[in-house]
Write a protein that holds these residues in place. Structure first.
Motif, PDB file in Angstrom:
ATOM      1  N   ALA A  83      10.767   0.993   9.251  1.00 24.83           N
ATOM      2  CA  ALA A  83      11.371   2.114   8.535  1.00 24.83           C
ATOM      3  C   ALA A  83      12.072   3.066   9.509  1.00 24.83           C
ATOM      4  O   ALA A  83      13.108   3.638   9.173  1.00 24.83           O
ATOM      5  CB  ALA A  83      10.304   2.871   7.732  1.00 24.83           C
ATOM      6  N   PHE A  84      11.526   3.213  10.709  1.00 23.78           N
ATOM      7  CA  PHE A  84      12.162   4.063  11.710  1.00 23.78           C
ATOM      8  C   PHE A  84      13.328   3.347  12.391  1.00 23.78           C
ATOM      9  O   PHE A  84      14.184   4.003  12.982  1.00 23.78           O
ATOM     10  CB  PHE A  84      11.154   4.541  12.751  1.00 23.78           C
ATOM     11  N   ALA A  85      13.370   2.031  12.311  1.00 21.99           N
ATOM     12  CA  ALA A  85      14.471   1.226  12.842  1.00 21.99           C
ATOM     13  C   ALA A  85      14.855   1.626  14.265  1.00 21.99           C
ATOM     14  O   ALA A  85      16.032   1.758  14.594  1.00 21.99           O
ATOM     15  CB  ALA A  85      15.684   1.317  11.911  1.00 21.99           C
ATOM     16  N   ASP A  86      13.849   1.801  15.103  1.00 20.14           N
ATOM     17  CA  ASP A  86      14.106   2.199  16.493  1.00 20.14           C
ATOM     18  C   ASP A  86      13.759   1.094  17.484  1.00 20.14           C
ATOM     19  O   ASP A  86      13.707   1.330  18.686  1.00 20.14           O
ATOM     20  CB  ASP A  86      13.333   3.471  16.827  1.00 20.14           C
ATOM     21  N   MET A 138       0.814  -1.190   0.000  1.00 23.09           N
ATOM     22  CA  MET A 138       0.000   0.000   0.000  1.00 23.09           C
ATOM     23  C   MET A 138       0.858   1.254   0.000  1.00 23.09           C
ATOM     24  O   MET A 138       0.633   2.155  -0.781  1.00 23.09           O
ATOM     25  CB  MET A 138      -0.925  -0.015   1.220  1.00 23.09           C
ATOM     26  N   LEU A 139       1.835   1.312   0.862  1.00 22.12           N
ATOM     27  CA  LEU A 139       2.648   2.512   1.002  1.00 22.12           C
ATOM     28  C   LEU A 139       4.077   2.251   0.530  1.00 22.12           C
ATOM     29  O   LEU A 139       5.037   2.550   1.228  1.00 22.12           O
ATOM     30  CB  LEU A 139       2.628   2.991   2.462  1.00 22.12           C
ATOM     31  N   ASP A 140       4.202   1.700  -0.667  1.00 21.11           N
ATOM     32  CA  ASP A 140       5.517   1.410  -1.218  1.00 21.11           C
ATOM     33  C   ASP A 140       6.107   2.657  -1.848  1.00 21.11           C
ATOM     34  O   ASP A 140       5.397   3.563  -2.286  1.00 21.11           O
ATOM     35  CB  ASP A 140       5.414   0.296  -2.265  1.00 21.11           C
ATOM     36  N   ASN A 141       7.420   2.694  -1.911  1.00 24.74           N
ATOM     37  CA  ASN A 141       8.152   3.767  -2.585  1.00 24.74           C
ATOM     38  C   ASN A 141       7.723   5.156  -2.124  1.00 24.74           C
ATOM     39  O   ASN A 141       7.409   6.030  -2.933  1.00 24.74           O
ATOM     40  CB  ASN A 141       7.989   3.655  -4.110  1.00 24.74           C
ATOM     41  N   CYS A 142       7.710   5.371  -0.835  1.00 20.81           N
ATOM     42  CA  CYS A 142       7.365   6.690  -0.319  1.00 20.81           C
ATOM     43  C   CYS A 142       8.367   7.083   0.765  1.00 20.81           C
ATOM     44  O   CYS A 142       9.092   6.230   1.292  1.00 20.81           O
ATOM     45  CB  CYS A 142       5.935   6.720   0.219  1.00 20.81           C
ATOM     46  N   THR A 143       8.392   8.354   1.072  1.00 25.19           N
ATOM     47  CA  THR A 143       9.284   8.822   2.126  1.00 25.19           C
ATOM     48  C   THR A 143       8.736   8.364   3.477  1.00 25.19           C
ATOM     49  O   THR A 143       7.569   7.967   3.590  1.00 25.19           O
ATOM     50  CB  THR A 143       9.382  10.353   2.129  1.00 25.19           C
ATOM     51  N   ILE A 144       9.557   8.462   4.474  1.00 22.60           N
ATOM     52  CA  ILE A 144       9.127   8.057   5.806  1.00 22.60           C
ATOM     53  C   ILE A 144       7.978   8.948   6.297  1.00 22.60           C
ATOM     54  O   ILE A 144       7.062   8.492   6.971  1.00 22.60           O
ATOM     55  CB  ILE A 144      10.316   8.024   6.795  1.00 22.60           C
ATOM     56  N   GLU A 145       8.012  10.215   5.905  1.00 22.79           N
ATOM     57  CA  GLU A 145       6.936  11.139   6.277  1.00 22.79           C
ATOM     58  C   GLU A 145       5.630  10.755   5.586  1.00 22.79           C
ATOM     59  O   GLU A 145       4.558  10.775   6.195  1.00 22.79           O
ATOM     60  CB  GLU A 145       7.314  12.589   5.933  1.00 22.79           C
ATOM     61  N   GLU A 146       5.702  10.399   4.301  1.00 27.31           N
ATOM     62  CA  GLU A 146       4.518   9.970   3.559  1.00 27.31           C
ATOM     63  C   GLU A 146       3.973   8.664   4.123  1.00 27.31           C
ATOM     64  O   GLU A 146       2.766   8.489   4.234  1.00 27.31           O
ATOM     65  CB  GLU A 146       4.843   9.806   2.067  1.00 27.31           C
ATOM     66  N   ARG A 147       4.890   7.758   4.486  1.00 28.52           N
ATOM     67  CA  ARG A 147       4.457   6.489   5.082  1.00 28.52           C
ATOM     68  C   ARG A 147       3.723   6.757   6.388  1.00 28.52           C
ATOM     69  O   ARG A 147       2.652   6.212   6.639  1.00 28.52           O
ATOM     70  CB  ARG A 147       5.646   5.563   5.337  1.00 28.52           C
ATOM     71  N   TRP A 148       4.283   7.621   7.236  1.00 31.03           N
ATOM     72  CA  TRP A 148       3.650   7.922   8.519  1.00 31.03           C
ATOM     73  C   TRP A 148       2.258   8.515   8.287  1.00 31.03           C
ATOM     74  O   TRP A 148       1.287   8.107   8.934  1.00 31.03           O
ATOM     75  CB  TRP A 148       4.504   8.880   9.360  1.00 31.03           C
TER      76      TRP A 148
END
Length: 154
Positions: free
Chosen positions: A80-83, A1-11
């Motif tokens: 994606a945030f790897a935290d 659904m949320l492929d190829n997007c920035t982390i901000e767009e994903r959020w």
């Protein structure tokens, strides 16, 4: 659904998904409360049976969306945030699956109003406890794997 997007767009995409899903949850809670007030259901009581069938269908849809869409996107966001926030999913998923099993048993018994409606109040009580537990776990997932990243994308 949320492929190829920035982390901000994903959020932002996950935020919209979660908001819609939580609206569905609110509708389930309202329907559950209405059903739990029905103590004398008869097989020919069409409005009550319709309400029960609608509740079952919406509950199944909600749980399916959780397992196959929302949880997936929450985990992908956390990764994606790897935290390390994705680790909470590993702890909660088996418990969430148990609540799904209980809800699906309820659905199998009552979705077609073929189950013994005399047992419905007791079954609703068990389901209510299960849903409350599930909602707490889902809120924990959302808080840990999504809301905790709000400031990072602001």
């Amino acid at each position: 659904m949320l492929d190829n997007c920035t982390i901000e767009e994903r959020w932002a995409g996950v935020n919209e998904l979660v908001a819609r899903w939580l609206q569905e949850r609110q509708s389930i809670i309202v329907q559950f409360c209405a059903l739990s007030g029905v103590h004398e259901l008869k097989a020919d009581a069409d409005p009550s049976n319709n309400r029960l069938q609608q509740f079952c269908q919406q509950m199944v849809d909600y749980m399916s969306a959780g397992h196959f869409e929302v949880y997936y996107e929450l985990i992908r966001e956390a990764e994606a945030f790897a935290d390390g926030s994705a680790d909470i999913a590993n702890d909660l998923m088996p418990q969430l699956t148990l609540t799904t099993d209980i809800a699906m048993d309820f659905n199998d018994r009552y979705a077609n109003a073929e189950g013994n409606l005399m047992t419905l109040p007791k079954s609703l009580s068990k389901l209510g406890e299960t849903l409350a537990s599930r909602f707490e776990m889902e809120d924990s997932l959302i808080d840990t794997m999504h809301e905790s990243h709000r400031e990072a994308v602001a």
